[in-house]
Design a protein around this motif. Structure first.
Motif, PDB file in Angstrom:
ATOM      1  N   UNK A 277       5.389  18.499  -6.299  1.00 48.99           N
ATOM      2  CA  UNK A 277       5.345  17.102  -5.864  1.00 48.99           C
ATOM      3  C   UNK A 277       4.984  17.028  -4.386  1.00 48.99           C
ATOM      4  N   UNK A 278       4.099  16.092  -4.037  1.00 47.33           N
ATOM      5  CA  UNK A 278       3.687  15.935  -2.642  1.00 47.33           C
ATOM      6  C   UNK A 278       3.462  14.463  -2.337  1.00 47.33           C
ATOM      7  N   UNK A 279       2.840  14.190  -1.209  1.00 45.80           N
ATOM      8  CA  UNK A 279       2.666  12.804  -0.773  1.00 45.80           C
ATOM      9  C   UNK A 279       1.685  12.018  -1.641  1.00 45.80           C
ATOM     10  N   UNK A 280       1.013  12.699  -2.569  1.00 45.72           N
ATOM     11  CA  UNK A 280       0.128  12.021  -3.514  1.00 45.72           C
ATOM     12  C   UNK A 280       0.775  11.904  -4.895  1.00 45.72           C
TER      13      UNK A 280
ATOM     14  N   UNK B 245      14.594  15.308  -3.346  1.00 41.11           N
ATOM     15  CA  UNK B 245      14.310  15.954  -2.060  1.00 41.11           C
ATOM     16  C   UNK B 245      12.837  16.347  -1.913  1.00 41.11           C
ATOM     17  N   UNK B 246      12.007  15.879  -2.815  1.00 45.72           N
ATOM     18  CA  UNK B 246      10.575  16.185  -2.730  1.00 45.72           C
ATOM     19  C   UNK B 246       9.899  15.251  -1.725  1.00 45.72           C
ATOM     20  N   UNK B 247       8.605  15.492  -1.514  1.00 48.25           N
ATOM     21  CA  UNK B 247       7.810  14.633  -0.639  1.00 48.25           C
ATOM     22  C   UNK B 247       7.029  13.590  -1.423  1.00 48.25           C
ATOM     23  N   UNK B 248       7.479  13.281  -2.632  1.00 45.71           N
ATOM     24  CA  UNK B 248       6.767  12.306  -3.464  1.00 45.71           C
ATOM     25  C   UNK B 248       6.635  10.970  -2.730  1.00 45.71           C
ATOM     26  N   UNK B 249       5.490  10.355  -2.884  1.00 46.10           N
ATOM     27  CA  UNK B 249       5.229   9.060  -2.247  1.00 46.10           C
ATOM     28  C   UNK B 249       6.103   7.971  -2.844  1.00 46.10           C
ATOM     29  N   UNK B 250       6.398   8.117  -4.136  1.00 43.11           N
ATOM     30  CA  UNK B 250       7.167   7.093  -4.856  1.00 43.11           C
ATOM     31  C   UNK B 250       8.068   7.774  -5.866  1.00 43.11           C
ATOM     32  N   UNK B 251       9.320   7.345  -5.915  1.00 43.68           N
ATOM     33  CA  UNK B 251      10.238   7.751  -6.980  1.00 43.68           C
ATOM     34  C   UNK B 251      10.900   6.485  -7.493  1.00 43.68           C
TER      35      UNK B 251
ATOM     36  N   UNK C 292       0.924   0.201  -7.618  1.00 43.62           N
ATOM     37  CA  UNK C 292      -0.252  -0.259  -6.874  1.00 43.62           C
ATOM     38  C   UNK C 292       0.161  -0.736  -5.479  1.00 43.62           C
ATOM     39  N   UNK C 293       1.263  -1.475  -5.407  1.00 42.67           N
ATOM     40  CA  UNK C 293       1.749  -1.976  -4.118  1.00 42.67           C
ATOM     41  C   UNK C 293       2.032  -0.837  -3.152  1.00 42.67           C
ATOM     42  N   UNK C 294       2.719   0.200  -3.631  1.00 44.82           N
ATOM     43  CA  UNK C 294       3.043   1.344  -2.777  1.00 44.82           C
ATOM     44  C   UNK C 294       1.778   2.105  -2.411  1.00 44.82           C
ATOM     45  N   UNK C 295       0.914   2.340  -3.383  1.00 44.92           N
ATOM     46  CA  UNK C 295      -0.315   3.106  -3.128  1.00 44.92           C
ATOM     47  C   UNK C 295      -1.210   2.411  -2.105  1.00 44.92           C
TER      48      UNK C 295
ATOM     49  N   UNK D 288      -0.296   0.389   0.298  1.00 42.17           N
ATOM     50  CA  UNK D 288       0.382   0.104   1.556  1.00 42.17           C
ATOM     51  C   UNK D 288       0.182   1.271   2.513  1.00 42.17           C
ATOM     52  N   UNK D 289       0.308   1.024   3.827  1.00 42.82           N
ATOM     53  CA  UNK D 289       0.171   2.124   4.791  1.00 42.82           C
ATOM     54  C   UNK D 289       1.123   3.262   4.466  1.00 42.82           C
ATOM     55  N   UNK D 290       0.659   4.484   4.686  1.00 43.96           N
ATOM     56  CA  UNK D 290       1.464   5.662   4.345  1.00 43.96           C
ATOM     57  C   UNK D 290       2.773   5.681   5.116  1.00 43.96           C
ATOM     58  N   UNK D 291       2.753   5.151   6.349  1.00 45.79           N
ATOM     59  CA  UNK D 291       3.967   5.196   7.156  1.00 45.79           C
ATOM     60  C   UNK D 291       4.876   3.992   6.919  1.00 45.79           C
ATOM     61  N   UNK D 292       4.499   3.119   5.982  1.00 47.82           N
ATOM     62  CA  UNK D 292       5.343   1.964   5.675  1.00 47.82           C
ATOM     63  C   UNK D 292       6.228   2.305   4.492  1.00 47.82           C
ATOM     64  N   UNK D 293       7.523   2.080   4.621  1.00 49.11           N
ATOM     65  CA  UNK D 293       8.455   2.371   3.545  1.00 49.11           C
ATOM     66  C   UNK D 293       8.758   1.094   2.789  1.00 49.11           C
ATOM     67  N   UNK D 294       8.415   1.041   1.529  1.00 48.08           N
ATOM     68  CA  UNK D 294       8.699  -0.135   0.717  1.00 48.08           C
ATOM     69  C   UNK D 294      10.023   0.110   0.010  1.00 48.08           C
TER      70      UNK D 294
END
Length: 200
Positions: free
Chosen positions: A92-95, A117-123, A177-180, A182-188
């Protein structure tokens, strides 16, 4: 020259004009992976939508009669095996976008513990507020930091007052789609007024 870094942040092609040359930039980004933990009705509907909206879809379940390539023709990969163990091993990574829709409380908790504890963009994890609170309380007793749990989208999906399985899948896809987008540094964060409580 200064325009190039800004242009690379865009998703659409752009033409840069300079005195010496005209440069055409067409950004190509790696395909994001949607890992669906659970091959039930919601996982089935979400797989179709995920493929349609540009995700590489991976489905994992421990039931071979549910997790099959025949049942999930839109998936890039179907994995039959222990869900928690598969999530713990998966790169799992930022993509990566992880959606937890297994068949029960225990499976959901173990899947979330493996991915938290992964770097997943969305869980995101499906469930009622009561179920989510019970799982979060258990995970905090197991040493998971509240800050990590606060990043989990649960209850899952945008609040479109979903009633049916396809509608629930649409609400989850809309949140992806909303998370994807959005800016990478923005936490939704999963705000209560923005989410829906799915009774299971």
């Amino acid at each position: 020259q200064d325009e190039a870094p800004e242009s690379l942040r865009k998703t659409e092609p752009v033409l840069l004009e300079h005195p010496q040359a005209t440069v055409f930039l067409d950004p190509i980004y790696p395909e994001p992976t949607l890992l669906i933990a659970g091959a039930g009705h919601i996982g089935y509907a979400l797989c179709k939508l995920g493929a349609m909206i540009g995700f590489r879809v991976v489905v994992v379940d421990d039931r071979a009669d549910f997790a099959s390539e025949d049942r999930f023709p839109d998936a890039s990969e179907v994995i039959v095996g222990d869900i928690a163990e598969t999530l713990a091993r998966y790169p799992l990574n930022s993509m990566s976008y992880v959606v937890i829709v297994t068949r029960g409380h225990r499976h959901d908790e173990e899947a979330l513990y493996s991915a938290i504890h992964s770097n997943a963009r969305y869980i995101g994890m499906i469930g009622s507020r009561r179920k989510v609170k019970l799982i979060f309380d258990d995970l905090m007793e197991r040493g998971v930091e509240p800050e990590k749990l606060a990043q989990v989208h649960s209850p899952i999906g945008l609040n479109i007052r979903s009633q049916t399985v396809p509608e629930i899948a649409v609400s989850i896809a809309a949140q992806l789609i909303l998370v994807r987008n959005s800016p990478v540094d923005a936490r939704i964060v999963s705000e209560p007024e923005a989410m829906q409580e799915i009774k299971l």
